[in-house]
Scaffold this motif. Structure first.
Motif, PDB file in Angstrom:
ATOM      1  N   VAL A   1      -6.926  62.966  10.120  1.00 31.80           N
ATOM      2  CA  VAL A   1      -7.361  62.495  12.123  1.00 31.80           C
ATOM      3  C   VAL A   1      -6.429  61.658  12.429  1.00 31.80           C
ATOM      4  N   SER A   2      -5.696  60.311  12.255  1.00 31.65           N
ATOM      5  CA  SER A   2      -5.192  59.723  12.891  1.00 31.65           C
ATOM      6  C   SER A   2      -4.011  59.656  12.589  1.00 31.65           C
ATOM      7  N   LEU A   3      -2.966  61.088  12.201  1.00 31.93           N
ATOM      8  CA  LEU A   3      -1.486  61.313  11.901  1.00 31.93           C
ATOM      9  C   LEU A   3      -1.262  61.742  13.236  1.00 31.93           C
ATOM     10  N   ILE A   4      -2.595  63.374  12.930  1.00 27.91           N
ATOM     11  CA  ILE A   4      -2.464  64.801  13.429  1.00 27.91           C
ATOM     12  C   ILE A   4      -2.900  63.968  14.611  1.00 27.91           C
ATOM     13  N   ALA A   5      -3.611  63.244  15.547  1.00 27.12           N
ATOM     14  CA  ALA A   5      -3.402  63.022  16.336  1.00 27.12           C
ATOM     15  C   ALA A   5      -2.077  61.744  17.465  1.00 27.12           C
ATOM     16  N   SER A   6      -2.040  61.140  16.346  1.00 28.00           N
ATOM     17  CA  SER A   6      -1.055  59.884  16.473  1.00 28.00           C
ATOM     18  C   SER A   6       0.739  61.151  17.025  1.00 28.00           C
ATOM     19  N   HIS A   7       1.248  61.958  16.445  1.00 31.87           N
ATOM     20  CA  HIS A   7       1.890  63.455  16.139  1.00 31.87           C
ATOM     21  C   HIS A   7       1.604  63.894  17.541  1.00 31.87           C
ATOM     22  N   ARG A   8       0.654  64.782  17.551  1.00 30.12           N
ATOM     23  CA  ARG A   8       0.297  65.344  18.931  1.00 30.12           C
ATOM     24  C   ARG A   8       0.768  64.381  20.373  1.00 30.12           C
ATOM     25  N   VAL A   9       0.388  62.980  20.243  1.00 32.70           N
ATOM     26  CA  VAL A   9       0.556  62.143  21.356  1.00 32.70           C
ATOM     27  C   VAL A   9       2.390  61.883  21.632  1.00 32.70           C
ATOM     28  N   ALA A  10       2.379  62.445  20.111  1.00 30.73           N
ATOM     29  CA  ALA A  10       4.248  62.120  20.092  1.00 30.73           C
ATOM     30  C   ALA A  10       4.638  63.314  20.439  1.00 30.73           C
ATOM     31  N   VAL A  11       4.371  64.286  20.432  1.00 28.20           N
ATOM     32  CA  VAL A  11       5.319  65.404  21.194  1.00 28.20           C
ATOM     33  C   VAL A  11       4.465  65.939  22.067  1.00 28.20           C
ATOM     34  N   GLU A  12       4.056  65.541  22.836  1.00 30.93           N
ATOM     35  CA  GLU A  12       3.533  65.517  24.209  1.00 30.93           C
ATOM     36  C   GLU A  12       4.348  64.459  24.945  1.00 30.93           C
TER      37      GLU A  12
END
Length: 344
Positions: free
Chosen positions: A109-120
């Motif tokens: 969950v943490s990895l997916i959230a961090s990756h989404r922030v990075a992509v945004e």
């Protein structure tokens, strides 16, 4: 955190390809595949795997090594794995295995959230590029300077292998190279794979020749995800690592003013979002090129009128034909920068 909750030596592996931002080159921290067999088995099975080994006896005691590995999976996609090893035991209890699974879930969950922030953030930077390009070229009235700024900004934001801008004059059969930008050692996380790259890579392109020439001739975008499979692709010695390419025409209405050529050293490098941003940039660049050309034409017309005025003044002040001809030739040379001016 895992080692504090579950006793043992903790190893982590992540599949960095999953988290890799488009066109962004960075050094890998993890190997392409996990090296520990426990992780390999857990990823293959898609669930927790544990094993206990009996080692050599030491006196009256038998040393034991046991490990437990859990995959980190999101919607069928393997993100990585965690393995805990106990060289001297004891075996993992079911409660510990359950806790390890819950920890892996929390990490996912943490990895997916961090990756989404990075992509945004990455996409936001791309959108800001359109605004930045518009701001920087709004008052640039020289096409060469405009092209240099644009290619550098696009390369630095998208980290593409090669970015170039060409212009096309009405009635011309060839494109005029204006500027290009490529990564340099100082901008890249890793050194170039095949020798030192040149700062400027120029190309001579005839209308209809190769991908660049065809995009200019047809006035349509050309996207090639694998240049090795496209017979229109022209191999350039100075760009040996090109894998994919997109060429966008710079158009005002139906008129083609030039092309924006972008190459990547990765196949299938151009995400649909990237193409939307690049298309918006191409429209912005086309308007700027047209503005610079109009200014250049007006400036040239003004220089011609000024020359006529100066020639008229020279005629009225000089009665000798040779002196008059020399003055006109000198004025024409100075005003327009011609290499030679002859009057007969």
């Amino acid at each position: 955190m895992t080692s504090r909750l579950v006793n043992g030596d903790v190893d982590l592996w992540l599949d960095e390809k999953v988290f890799h931002l488009p066109t962004l080159e960075t050094e890998n921290v993890f190997p392409e595949q996990p090296e520990l067999k426990g992780m390999q088995r857990a990823l293959k099975a898609g669930q927790v795997r544990t094993r206990q080994r009996r080692g050599k006896s030491t006196g009256n005691r038998i040393s034991r090594e046991t490990w437990a590995a859990v995959p980190m999976i999101e919607h069928g996609l393997a993100l990585g794995a965690i393995q805990i090893t106990r060289k001297k035991g004891p075996e993992f209890k079911q409660a510990e295995l359950d806790l390890l699974e819950r920890l892996a879930g929390a990490v996912v969950v943490s990895l997916i959230a961090s990756h989404r922030v990075a992509v945004e953030r990455f996409r936001l930077n791309q959108l800001n590029l359109v605004r930045e390009v518009s701001a920087q070229i709004a008052n640039v009235l020289n096409v060469n300077e405009l092209a240099s700024r644009v290619t550098e900004l696009i390369q630095q934001t998208f980290h593409y292998y090669y970015v170039a801008l060409f212009t096309l004059q009405d009635g011309s059969s060839s494109l005029r190279f204006r500027s290009s930008a490529v990564p340099t050692a100082s901008r890249k996380a890793r050194a170039p794979r095949k020798g030192k790259r040149k700062t400027v890579v120029t190309m001579e392109v005839e209308l209809g020749q190769g991908l660049v020439g065809q995009a200019a001739a047809e006035g349509e975008r050309i996207l090639v995800n694998d240049v090795r499979q496209d017979p229109r692709y022209r191999f350039i010695d100075n760009l040996p690592e090109t894998c994919s390419e997109v060429v966008l025409p710079l158009k005002m209405g139906e008129r083609v003013l030039g092309v924006l050529d972008i190459q990547s050293d990765q196949p299938n490098a151009f995400h649909p979002n990237d193409l939307l941003i690049l298309s918006a940039l191409a429209d912005t660049i086309a308007r700027a090129v047209e503005g610079a050309r109009l200014y250049s034409d007006l400036r040239r017309r003004a220089d011609q009128l000024a020359l006529i005025a100066e020639v008229s003044k020279s005629v009225s002040s000089s009665l000798e034909l040779k002196t008059l001809m020399n003055n006109v030739a000198a004025l024409t040379h100075d005003r327009f920068g011609y290499l030679y001016v002859h009057l007969f």
